[in-house]
Design a protein around this motif. Structure first.
Motif, short mmCIF file in Angstrom:
data_model
loop_
_atom_site.label_atom_id
_atom_site.label_comp_id
_atom_site.label_asym_id
_atom_site.label_seq_id
_atom_site.Cartn_x
_atom_site.Cartn_y
_atom_site.Cartn_z
N VAL A 136 0.81 -1.33 -0.09
CA VAL A 136 0.03 -0.06 -0.05
C VAL A 136 0.88 1.46 -0.01
CG1 VAL A 136 -1.73 1.21 1.07
CG2 VAL A 136 -1.81 -1.01 1.14
N THR A 137 1.92 1.15 0.64
CA THR A 137 2.69 2.49 1.08
C THR A 137 3.49 2.68 -0.41
OG1 THR A 137 4.67 1.33 2.04
CG2 THR A 137 2.84 2.11 3.28
N LEU A 138 3.97 1.57 -0.86
CA LEU A 138 4.70 1.55 -2.31
C LEU A 138 3.66 2.11 -3.44
CD1 LEU A 138 7.02 -1.28 -2.16
CD2 LEU A 138 7.57 0.97 -2.22
N ALA A 139 2.38 2.06 -3.29
CA ALA A 139 1.51 2.47 -4.24
C ALA A 139 1.19 3.98 -4.06
CB ALA A 139 0.08 1.79 -3.98
N CYS A 140 1.37 4.52 -2.97
CA CYS A 140 1.30 5.97 -2.67
C CYS A 140 2.57 6.60 -3.14
CB CYS A 140 1.28 6.05 -1.29
SG CYS A 140 -0.20 5.54 -0.58
N ILE A 141 3.69 5.85 -3.26
CA ILE A 141 4.89 6.53 -3.47
C ILE A 141 5.01 6.33 -5.14
CG2 ILE A 141 7.66 6.30 -3.36
CD1 ILE A 141 7.24 4.89 -0.48
N ALA A 142 4.75 5.33 -5.64
CA ALA A 142 5.15 5.05 -6.96
C ALA A 142 3.98 4.52 -8.02
CB ALA A 142 6.24 3.97 -7.07
N GLY A 143 3.01 4.06 -7.41
CA GLY A 143 1.87 3.53 -8.11
C GLY A 143 1.14 4.69 -8.69
N VAL A 144 0.67 5.39 -7.88
CA VAL A 144 -0.15 6.46 -8.08
C VAL A 144 0.51 7.47 -8.97
CG1 VAL A 144 -1.78 8.39 -6.98
CG2 VAL A 144 -1.51 5.97 -5.75
N PRO A 145 1.65 7.97 -8.61
CA PRO A 145 2.12 8.93 -9.69
C PRO A 145 2.37 8.22 -10.80
CG PRO A 145 3.27 8.86 -7.56
CD PRO A 145 2.54 8.02 -7.49
N VAL A 238 3.93 19.81 -4.21
CA VAL A 238 3.03 18.73 -3.81
C VAL A 238 3.34 17.28 -4.09
CG1 VAL A 238 0.63 17.99 -4.23
CG2 VAL A 238 1.08 20.21 -4.01
N PRO A 239 3.72 16.88 -5.34
CA PRO A 239 4.22 15.65 -5.51
C PRO A 239 5.42 15.04 -4.57
CG PRO A 239 4.00 16.84 -7.48
CD PRO A 239 4.00 17.79 -6.55
N ALA A 240 6.35 15.99 -4.57
CA ALA A 240 7.36 15.55 -3.72
C ALA A 240 7.04 15.53 -2.23
CB ALA A 240 8.52 16.58 -3.65
N THR A 241 6.12 16.35 -1.58
CA THR A 241 5.61 16.37 -0.42
C THR A 241 4.64 14.92 -0.04
OG1 THR A 241 5.74 18.66 -0.33
CG2 THR A 241 4.34 17.54 1.57
N LEU A 242 3.88 14.61 -1.05
CA LEU A 242 3.14 13.28 -1.13
C LEU A 242 3.99 12.25 -1.18
CD1 LEU A 242 0.13 14.29 -3.36
CD2 LEU A 242 0.22 14.42 -0.82
N ALA A 243 4.98 12.47 -1.77
CA ALA A 243 5.92 11.12 -1.74
C ALA A 243 6.65 10.77 -0.70
CB ALA A 243 6.79 11.26 -3.15
N LEU A 244 7.20 12.02 -0.03
CA LEU A 244 7.84 12.19 1.33
C LEU A 244 6.76 11.33 2.40
CD1 LEU A 244 10.30 13.12 2.72
CD2 LEU A 244 9.23 15.11 3.19
N PHE A 245 5.53 11.72 2.41
CA PHE A 245 4.75 11.10 3.19
C PHE A 245 4.67 9.67 2.93
CE2 PHE A 245 0.80 9.40 4.86
CZ PHE A 245 0.58 10.17 6.12
N GLY A 246 4.73 9.01 1.84
CA GLY A 246 4.67 7.76 1.38
C GLY A 246 5.90 6.97 1.66
N PHE A 297 7.12 13.35 6.71
CA PHE A 297 7.75 12.27 6.77
C PHE A 297 7.58 11.44 8.17
CE2 PHE A 297 11.52 9.65 8.06
CZ PHE A 297 11.62 8.83 6.95
N VAL A 298 7.73 12.15 9.25
CA VAL A 298 7.60 11.43 10.50
C VAL A 298 6.19 11.19 10.82
CG1 VAL A 298 7.59 12.13 12.99
CG2 VAL A 298 9.48 12.84 11.67
N GLN A 299 5.25 11.75 10.58
CA GLN A 299 3.80 11.50 10.72
C GLN A 299 3.29 10.05 9.72
OE1 GLN A 299 3.68 12.87 13.67
NE2 GLN A 299 1.59 13.34 13.33
N GLY A 300 3.94 10.15 8.64
CA GLY A 300 3.58 9.31 7.92
C GLY A 300 4.24 7.74 8.45
N ALA A 301 5.48 7.97 8.92
CA ALA A 301 6.21 6.89 9.56
C ALA A 301 5.37 6.43 10.85
CB ALA A 301 7.59 7.16 9.82
#
Length: 402
Positions: A136-145, A238-246, A297-301
């Motif tokens: 799921v987390t990899l989907a947020c990082i790579a799959g969705v973009p 925005v894309p970089a921030t969303l990826a950072l959360f992922g 990053f911290v809150q995502g982790a």
């Protein structure tokens, strides 16, 4: 971890991509079908409802199937739903395919969690859970973009074809790597498994999971307006921030998975408290770009470390009903994923500003901590007759494993 568990993670990656990718496709799909943006948005709602209702329902229907057969049936159904979705020119047909895909996704995740936990062994359910949720987390990082890029280059249908193509090798890999174990004729009946789920501790764990996941997706859903309007970083960030959360969520789910089997109490108590503090600090300091990026990053982790530990706890608590436990855990997490953004939207609609979803997330985590404290005070998480230190991890209560 057995190779088959990573195969299940690959399938979850495809399914996670499908669940979230519509956020980057709505305008193209609305133009293609001649419908409004809210109508396309209803496809996401349909998927969420299918996950919530389908997880326990489909898990119950597949309870007497061999696990490999169930996994293959769900994966093939999921793939075919995306093929039909990519080919159709009728919005109503597309809507139905989203519901069918959600039901297949929910069933696969429920059976997959139980299968991974059993293959990993009685002392590694947390690590097995983390591998699946890493998808799921990899989907947020790579799959969705990637889905958004495909849509931009070849149109929105290519994103659906992409999900189908990713699912195909997962089908072959499941067929090859997951053991073809028959159903045990002495296995508990559906009624017996449902009775095994009616424990206060399991109900409490599911409630905590819904609250924590609600907090996660409340802030994640409205992270873009925070970045652009409060932090004032500009839309290019925005894309970089969303990826950072992922990326943070990927780190958190894997670190949390390693601790969920040995120190779940500490992960939940310390992680929950720090998670609450993080949302409050985020709300107060969202105008500071450096602090914002660190906290994303911290809150995502922390969110995924705590959330994955709660799923593992549900599997440990209901070890006599693993598939239905996985189904209800999936449903609880999706209840949170649907309710959190809705509550954040209400706060925004009431005029409380772009920081308000962060405050709502803090309130949801605070509620989870209060529920956990009340449960402990009333003995729901007490040691009872299973508190002996020599018991196996799936038999010991949370405190005995802290």
């Amino acid at each position: 971890m057995p190779f088959a568990i990573y195969v299940l993670g690959l399938a979850v990656f495809a399914q996670g991509t499908s669940e979230f990718m519509l956020s980057g496709l709505v305008e193209d799909m609305a133009a293609a079908f001649g419908v409004s943006l809210p109508a396309v948005g209803s496809l996401t709602s349909a998927f969420a409802v299918g996950m919530i209702v389908g997880a326990p329902l489909v898990a119950t229907l597949s309870l007497r199937w061999p696990r490999r057969r169930a996994l293959l049936a769900f994966l093939v159904t999921f793939l075919l739903a995306h093929v039909v979705g990519a080919l159709t020119h009728g919005f109503e047909v597309l809507f139905v395919t989203r519901v069918v895909a959600a039901l297949a996704n929910a069933g696969f995740l429920a059976v997959g969690l139980a299968t991974a936990a059993s293959m990993a062994g009685p002392r590694a359910k947390g690590r097995a859970t983390s591998v699946l949720l890493s998808g799921v987390t990899l989907a947020c990082i790579a799959g969705v973009p990637l889905g958004a890029v495909l849509s931009e280059v070849w149109g929105w249908r290519s994103a659906f074809w992409g999900v189908a193509i990713i699912s195909a090798p997962a089908i072959v890999a499941v067929l090859w790597s997951v053991p073809a174990t028959p159903v045990d004729p002495a296995a508990p009946s559906v009624r017996h498994e449902l009775r095994a789920l009616r424990t206060p501790r399991l109900v409490m764990t599911l409630v905590l999971g819904a609250l924590v996941n609600g907090a996660t997706f409340c802030s994640f859903t409205y992270l873009t307006p925070v970045i652009t309007n409060v932090t004032d970083l500009g839309s290019g960030w925005v894309p970089a921030t969303l990826a950072l959360f992922g990326i943070g969520s990927f780190v958190g789910v894997n670190v949390g998975g390693r601790l969920a089997d040995s120190r779940p109490g500490q992960v939940l108590a310390v992680g929950g408290a720090v998670l609450l503090a993080g949302w409050l600090v985020f709300a107060l300091t969202a105008a500071n770009p450096v602090v914002t990026l660190i906290l994303v990053f911290v809150q995502g982790a922390l969110s995924f470390a705590v959330g994955s530990t709660l799923i593992a706890q549900a599997l440990y608590t209901a070890s006599n009903a693993p598939i239905l436990a996985g189904g209800f855990a999936t449903a609880a997490m999706n209840v949170g994923a649907a309710a959190g953004p809705a509550l954040g939207g209400l706060a925004l609609g009431a005029g409380h500003g772009y920081r308000s979803p962060l405050v709502v997330s803090a309130v949801l985590v605070a509620t989870a901590l209060i529920v956990a404290a009340l449960a402990r005070a009333t003995g729901i998480t007490g040691k009872g007759d299973a508190g002996a230190a020599e018991n196996s991890p799936d038999e010991r209560p949370l405190e005995a494993r802290s």
